[in-house]
Design an enzyme around this catalytic site. Structure first.
Site, PDB file in Angstrom:
ATOM      1  N   ARG A  79       1.161  -1.146  -0.333  1.00 21.81           N
ATOM      2  CA  ARG A  79      -0.175  -0.147   0.063  1.00 21.81           C
ATOM      3  C   ARG A  79       1.034   0.798  -0.452  1.00 21.81           C
ATOM      4  O   ARG A  79       2.264   1.325   1.035  1.00 21.81           O
ATOM      5  CB  ARG A  79      -1.286   0.092   1.166  1.00 21.81           C
ATOM      6  CG  ARG A  79      -1.747   1.370   1.238  1.00 21.81           C
ATOM      7  CD  ARG A  79      -2.706   0.613   2.670  1.00 21.81           C
ATOM      8  NE  ARG A  79      -3.248   2.606   2.826  1.00 21.81           N
ATOM      9  CZ  ARG A  79      -3.624   3.224   3.841  1.00 21.81           C
ATOM     10  NH1 ARG A  79      -2.531   2.517   4.468  1.00 21.81           N
ATOM     11  NH2 ARG A  79      -4.452   4.125   3.879  1.00 21.81           N
ATOM     12  N   HIS A 123      -3.570  11.212   1.064  1.00 21.50           N
ATOM     13  CA  HIS A 123      -3.027  10.571   2.748  1.00 21.50           C
ATOM     14  C   HIS A 123      -2.048  11.968   3.490  1.00 21.50           C
ATOM     15  O   HIS A 123      -1.119  12.034   3.274  1.00 21.50           O
ATOM     16  CB  HIS A 123      -1.592   9.217   3.328  1.00 21.50           C
ATOM     17  CG  HIS A 123      -1.155   8.684   4.032  1.00 21.50           C
ATOM     18  ND1 HIS A 123      -1.238   7.852   4.397  1.00 21.50           N
ATOM     19  CD2 HIS A 123      -0.778   9.281   4.986  1.00 21.50           C
ATOM     20  CE1 HIS A 123      -1.285   7.139   4.975  1.00 21.50           C
ATOM     21  NE2 HIS A 123      -0.809   8.530   5.964  1.00 21.50           N
ATOM     22  N   GLU A 168      -7.297   8.108   7.344  1.00 17.84           N
ATOM     23  CA  GLU A 168      -7.390   8.594   8.414  1.00 17.84           C
ATOM     24  C   GLU A 168      -8.130  10.244   8.600  1.00 17.84           C
ATOM     25  O   GLU A 168      -7.340  10.827   8.674  1.00 17.84           O
ATOM     26  CB  GLU A 168      -6.363   9.060   9.184  1.00 17.84           C
ATOM     27  CG  GLU A 168      -5.500   7.170   9.658  1.00 17.84           C
ATOM     28  CD  GLU A 168      -4.366   7.254  10.217  1.00 17.84           C
ATOM     29  OE1 GLU A 168      -4.203   6.146  10.245  1.00 17.84           O
ATOM     30  OE2 GLU A 168      -3.781   8.294  10.302  1.00 17.84           O
ATOM     31  N   ASN A 296      -7.074   1.648  10.329  1.00 20.46           N
ATOM     32  CA  ASN A 296      -5.584   1.234  10.881  1.00 20.46           C
ATOM     33  C   ASN A 296      -5.979   1.711  12.272  1.00 20.46           C
ATOM     34  O   ASN A 296      -6.808   2.306  13.125  1.00 20.46           O
ATOM     35  CB  ASN A 296      -5.226   3.012  10.451  1.00 20.46           C
ATOM     36  CG  ASN A 296      -5.099   3.389   9.078  1.00 20.46           C
ATOM     37  OD1 ASN A 296      -5.333   1.909   8.334  1.00 20.46           O
ATOM     38  ND2 ASN A 296      -4.666   4.412   8.587  1.00 20.46           N
ATOM     39  N   TYR A 298      -3.361   1.953  16.552  1.00 23.61           N
ATOM     40  CA  TYR A 298      -2.368   1.490  16.755  1.00 23.61           C
ATOM     41  C   TYR A 298      -2.574   0.910  18.238  1.00 23.61           C
ATOM     42  O   TYR A 298      -2.128   0.272  18.634  1.00 23.61           O
ATOM     43  CB  TYR A 298      -1.410   2.806  16.474  1.00 23.61           C
ATOM     44  CG  TYR A 298      -1.255   2.322  14.808  1.00 23.61           C
ATOM     45  CD1 TYR A 298      -0.051   2.240  14.917  1.00 23.61           C
ATOM     46  CD2 TYR A 298      -2.347   3.165  14.645  1.00 23.61           C
ATOM     47  CE1 TYR A 298       0.823   2.871  13.369  1.00 23.61           C
ATOM     48  CE2 TYR A 298      -1.574   3.672  13.070  1.00 23.61           C
ATOM     49  CZ  TYR A 298      -0.365   3.331  12.516  1.00 23.61           C
ATOM     50  OH  TYR A 298      -0.357   3.042  11.260  1.00 23.61           O
ATOM     51  N   GLU A 369      -3.593  -0.199   8.033  1.00 25.63           N
ATOM     52  CA  GLU A 369      -2.450  -0.205   9.290  1.00 25.63           C
ATOM     53  C   GLU A 369      -2.301  -0.457  10.497  1.00 25.63           C
ATOM     54  O   GLU A 369      -3.219  -0.276  10.916  1.00 25.63           O
ATOM     55  CB  GLU A 369      -2.177   1.598   9.251  1.00 25.63           C
ATOM     56  CG  GLU A 369      -1.467   2.397   7.606  1.00 25.63           C
ATOM     57  CD  GLU A 369      -1.187   3.745   8.591  1.00 25.63           C
ATOM     58  OE1 GLU A 369      -1.018   4.461   9.483  1.00 25.63           O
ATOM     59  OE2 GLU A 369      -1.973   4.662   7.006  1.00 25.63           O
TER      60      GLU A 369
END
Length: 464
Positions: A79, A123, A168, A296, A298, A369
């Site tokens: 990606r 992005h 995002e 995504n 985290y 991600e």
């Protein structure tokens, strides 16, 4: 297979990811014009150590080297994002043949290596010329984005299998326009809500263009999500977590799958005199059918009702956000943190994936991600023993296995990131890569996490 083994379906898509401004460099060559991140990074005090993406990982000139690393890693997908101002220097209108040639070369190299290209259209690097006209505050920007998206579908659609529209949108709106931490560095919550709506509108318009051109691939958006776990079963703590999910997750996903914004957060915005600029037909455009949802993830954590009282008249964007969310994250002893300070909370990964299944009718998900900041440097032999990153990925891959076994429609996992790179406002002080980059010499050194992930891909899982 032993009970302690974690094996994934044969067609499961293992990959890794990067983004244009973080790795490409060559900021002012071959017709590329500045983006808002060029301007932001060059403004004193915005980025740690005054770092910029002018050189970054020099991947624009080292694309063959980086594709060779991908091939060595054994990934099935890669990606990357397209620099809007590299391919369309005026933000709209005429294309830059040299910019298009770069991405065409990249996707051709990927195909030659047997790697599926997955392209992200946005992005965060909005052309500065469009920002000068109001940027995402200007509704026209959503239509400029659709024109840009159409041009990319025409130029690369025969070679790109998967497209993501916006990466995002929470960061591109709230972190950038309300909290001032990312480009363009503004602090106005009302403006951030307008930007969020225009980003979602841009997504929907791009999907319409994708359908209109009858592209052979798949398309979706890639929001970041987090998980708020109630600190206790007290109704106030549960309600605080729901507010957190509204603010971070639902605001950007509900319009796509439910055709509306979450009512509770709409009402809380209204108390502050803030209203998303929805026009007739907007929600139908945003709710265009998509083929998959990029996720995504985290970190996450335990949350409870905020102790302090809500301010009657919040004075600034941060106080307004506090008033909206009215929650606090509880620091729980025992959570290990990555080198950027984020809790390693793999159980939250499992919980948010199953929540997405239940909340949105089990859409096809691709983890776009997931990764950890581990600043371990090479030892005297040149070996980079980033054990923290390996542990992070191991825990999250186990959570992924749990989610699959719980019925989540998971299609693949994309580790962030292939390379250490420009980590936005942190500059080069935070390292997320599977490959160490010496930013003085541009030497690339695969880390131990690279070898771990290589084995995982080759074996389709791992044993504990």
């Amino acid at each position: 297979m032993q009970p302690s083994d974690f094996k994934f379906p044969a067609g499961f898509l293992w990959g890794t990811a990067t983004s244009a401004y973080q790795i490409e460099g060559s900021a002012d060559v071959d017709g590329r014009t500045p983006s808002i991140w060029d301007s932001f990074a060059r403004t004193p005090g915005r980025v740690e150590n005054g770092d910029t993406g002018d050189v970054a990982c020099d991947s624009y000139r080292r694309v063959e080297e980086d594709v060779a690393l991908l091939s060595e890693l054994g990934v099935k997908a890669y990606r990357f994002s397209i620099s809007w101002s590299r391919v369309m220097p005026a933000g709209r209108g005429e294309l830059n043949p040299l910019g298009i040639a770069y991405y065409r070369r990249l996707v051709d190299l990927l195909h030659d290596a047997g790697i599926m290209p997955m392209a992200t259209l946005y992005h965060w690097d909005l052309p500065q010329v469009l920002h000068d006209e109001g940027g995402w505050l200007n509704r026209r920007c959503a239509y400029d984005f659709a024109q840009y998206a159409r041009a990319m579908f025409d130029a690369l659609g025969d070679r790109v299998a998967v497209w993501f529209t916006i990466n995002e949108p929470w960061c591109a709106s709230m972190l950038s326009h309300a909290m001032g931490m990312h480009a363009p560095g503004e602090k106005d919550l009302g403006n951030a809500v307008t930007v969020a709506h225009h980003l979602l509108l841009a997504h929907g318009l791009a999907v319409k263009e994708f359908r209109r051109t009858e592209q052979p691939g798949r398309i979706g958006m890639a929001p970041n999500v987090e998980w708020h776990e109630p600190y206790s079963c007290h109704p106030d703590d549960v309600a605080a977590c729901e507010r957190g999910l509204d603010w971070f997750n639902r605001w950007f996903i509900d319009p796509i799958y439910h055709g509306r914004y979450p009512q509770g957060l709409l009402a809380r915005y209204a108390v502050l005199g803030i209203h998303p600029p929805v026009e007739d037909g907007d929600m139908a455009i945003i709710g265009q059918r998509t083929d998959l949802l990029g996720i995504n993830y985290y970190t996450g954590g335990y949350t409870r009702e905020a102790i302090r009282a809500m301010l009657a008249t919040p004075a600034d964007a941060f106080q307004q956000i506090d008033a909206l969310r009215h929650l606090q994250t509880v620091n729980v002893a025992g959570f290990r943190k990555t080198d950027i300070g984020w809790d390693i909370y793999a159980d939250g990964f499992y919980k948010v994936l199953t929540w997405l299944k239940d909340e949105y009718g089990n859409p096809p998900l691709l983890i776009t991600e997931n990764g950890a900041c581990d600043n371990t440097e090479p030892d005297a032999t040149g070996r980079v023993d980033d054990a923290l990153r390996i542990e992070y990925h191991r825990r999250h891959v186990i959570a992924l296995d749990r989610a699959l076994r719980s019925g989540c429609d998971l299609r693949g996992y994309t580790a962030w990131s292939l390379l250490d790179n420009f980590e936005w406002a942190h500059g080069y002080s935070k390292r997320f890569g599977l490959v160490h980059v010496d930013f003085q010499t541009q030497q690339r050194t695969p880390k131990e996490s690279f070898r771990w992930y290589q084995r995982l891909i080759r074996e389709g899982g791992f044993a504990v």
